[in-house]
Design an enzyme around this catalytic site. Structure first.
Site, PDB file in Angstrom:
ATOM      1  N   THR A 124       0.830  -1.197   0.000  1.00  0.00           N
ATOM      2  CA  THR A 124       0.000   0.000   0.000  1.00  0.00           C
ATOM      3  C   THR A 124       0.869   1.253   0.000  1.00  0.00           C
ATOM      4  O   THR A 124       1.737   1.411   0.857  1.00  0.00           O
ATOM      5  CB  THR A 124      -0.931   0.017   1.227  1.00  0.00           C
ATOM      6  OG1 THR A 124      -1.727  -1.180   1.228  1.00  0.00           O
ATOM      7  CG2 THR A 124      -1.854   1.222   1.186  1.00  0.00           C
ATOM      8  N   TYR A 255     -25.485   3.875  -6.786  1.00  0.00           N
ATOM      9  CA  TYR A 255     -26.083   5.199  -6.720  1.00  0.00           C
ATOM     10  C   TYR A 255     -25.561   5.979  -5.520  1.00  0.00           C
ATOM     11  O   TYR A 255     -25.250   5.407  -4.470  1.00  0.00           O
ATOM     12  CB  TYR A 255     -27.608   5.093  -6.654  1.00  0.00           C
ATOM     13  CG  TYR A 255     -28.199   4.543  -7.926  1.00  0.00           C
ATOM     14  CD1 TYR A 255     -28.351   5.357  -9.047  1.00  0.00           C
ATOM     15  CD2 TYR A 255     -28.573   3.209  -8.024  1.00  0.00           C
ATOM     16  CE1 TYR A 255     -28.873   4.850 -10.228  1.00  0.00           C
ATOM     17  CE2 TYR A 255     -29.101   2.698  -9.202  1.00  0.00           C
ATOM     18  CZ  TYR A 255     -29.245   3.523 -10.294  1.00  0.00           C
ATOM     19  OH  TYR A 255     -29.757   3.026 -11.471  1.00  0.00           O
ATOM     20  N   GLY A 264     -28.777  17.790  -2.031  1.00  0.00           N
ATOM     21  CA  GLY A 264     -29.734  18.815  -1.625  1.00  0.00           C
ATOM     22  C   GLY A 264     -31.131  18.251  -1.714  1.00  0.00           C
ATOM     23  O   GLY A 264     -31.321  17.036  -1.676  1.00  0.00           O
ATOM     24  N   CYS A 267     -35.249  15.992   1.083  1.00  0.00           N
ATOM     25  CA  CYS A 267     -35.116  14.811   1.947  1.00  0.00           C
ATOM     26  C   CYS A 267     -33.770  14.696   2.649  1.00  0.00           C
ATOM     27  O   CYS A 267     -33.710  14.628   3.875  1.00  0.00           O
ATOM     28  CB  CYS A 267     -35.376  13.536   1.131  1.00  0.00           C
ATOM     29  SG  CYS A 267     -37.053  13.391   0.510  1.00  0.00           S
TER      30      CYS A 267
END
Length: 418
Positions: A124, A255, A264, A267
């Site tokens: 890494t 999604y 925004g 909800c």
């Protein structure tokens, strides 16, 4: 192939044993004599389900051996897989001393044998390491024979306790090369493994492991914060989790995970605030949740800077899309209104095109938003004005600029960060 695996920790030992089980001739290199002696006796130095059997069988067949020195490698070694440690300092930076040492040794090995070798790094590292740190080491030693080495960055996605299963059935294969093109040697190594394969440049391949693990940490922290709130409320966290993961259309899906515009609407901001309030009320200490809205505000400022970084003062700018989402007139907490306000404050000549927003038709809270942002009425334009004006900058929040055939010096699609 004849393959060297440098570093016989969890990653290196698993790779060595699994590749040997597929018929490759493997030499493991590690400075720890105890590990080396174990491997040569057919004993796995690492406790991992199924690994002991693979090591025993591979050494019995003569396909796996270990040594403390790179000098023991066969002259016709085709691939070297670097799995040495990059320990993290307190500030998060990596200790690169092992990488540097192994790179020098491999460069001298390649130079003395005058044979091409692919060197695949699995340790890494931060983005830019291969090009900015590793490549110069090989170039300094190989000089005009630098073409003998093919550098690759090939992150691993192994989970301890299921590493062998993950090796043969990984969620994906990522191979970073200097030009983003395929590597014949890596294709041979991964032959027969069924997984989505991504060839890309070094930078994207280097950062992907950090992104994956950070997201796993986010998921764990989020789940635990929800668990704390549920426990305080006397709600079953297990049942909430069962319901949450059942939604594979939105909750467990691609999604909301693509870098782009700020969130925004009616909800997300409202419900985040509500959960924050509930958490404060019951003492849930949900620090991750508390960071969401400040992070979103920071992203709005970032998008403004991204769009205007090369823009002269007073330029003509058009914003495509005002409502928080396409094909709606919902202005509630739209990040595009905030962006419009920043553009006006910065002194740009702004126009706004949104065919779904008609001020005279707005009602309820949307009308209230319009009252708090009266500039919207004056800045909205129709498609004729949009298409006949020469714009200095088009800021596209809908990914529709290419369809509208606009005349513009620059177009920025903030929903698709490249």
């Amino acid at each position: 192939m004849k393959i060297a695996v440098l570093g016989l920790g969890y990653v290196g030992m698993t790779a060595a044993a699994c590749l040997a089980s597929r018929g490759h001739d493997i030499t493991g290199i590690d400075p720890n004599e105890s590990k080396v002696n174990d491997v040569n006796r057919g004993i796995s130095p690492i406790s991992e389900p199924g690994l002991a059997d693979l090591v025993e069988e591979a050494t019995r067949q003569g396909l796996l051996r270990a040594s403390t020195t790179i000098a023991s490698l066969a002259d016709d070694t085709e691939l070297a897989i670097v799995c040495v440690g990059t320990p993290s300092a307190a500030d998060g930076s990596h200790n690169m001393s092992f990488i540097a040492d192994v790179s020098r040794q491999l460069a001298h090995f390649i130079s003395s044998n005058d044979r091409p070798v692919t060197v695949a790094f699995r340790s890494t590292v931060k983005p830019g390491t291969v090009e900015g740190f590793i490549l110069p080491i090989f170039e300094e030693i190989l000089r005009d024979r630098s073409d003998l080495v093919e550098l690759v960055y090939n992150p691993e996605f192994l989970r301890e306790s299921s590493a062998i299963k993950d090796f043969f059935s990984p969620p994906k294969i990522v191979v970073g090369t200097s030009d983003g093109l395929r590597s014949a040697v890596m294709d041979r190594m991964n032959e027969g493994i069924d997984a989505p394969t991504f060839y890309t440049r070094f930078g994207e391949s280097e950062v992907t492991k950090l992104v994956d693990n950070s997201f796993h940490a986010v998921k764990t922290a989020f789940a635990n914060e929800i668990g704390r709130v549920c426990e305080k409320l006397g709600v079953s966290a297990a049942k909430v989790h069962e319901i949450f993961i059942a939604d594979t259309k939105l909750n467990i899906s691609p999604y909301y995970l693509r870098p782009g515009g700020a969130f925004g609407g009616s909800c997300l901001p409202k419900d985040v605030r509500a959960l924050q309030y509930i958490s404060r009320e019951v003492g849930g200490h949900t620090h991750l949740l508390d960071s969401l809205l400040p992070s979103n505000e920071s992203h709005k400022a970032f998008l403004f800077e991204l769009a205007t970084r090369d823009l002269r003062h007073g330029a003509r700018v058009v914003l495509l899309g005002l409502a928080f989402k396409n094909a709606t007139d919902d202005l509630r907490e739209s990040p595009n209104i905030d962006l419009a306000r920043m553009l006006i404050t910065a002194g740009y000549h702004l126009s706004i095109f949104d065919p779904y927003v008609h001020p005279e038709a707005l009602v309820g809270q949307n009308l209230g938003v319009l009252s708090n942002s009266p500039f919207v009425r004056d800045l909205l334009i129709d498609q004729d004005e949009l298409s006949t004006t020469e714009w200095d900058l088009v800021i596209d929040t809908r990914s529709i600029a290419s369809e509208l055939r606009l005349t513009a010096s620059s177009v920025v699609d903030i929903n698709r960060l490249s």
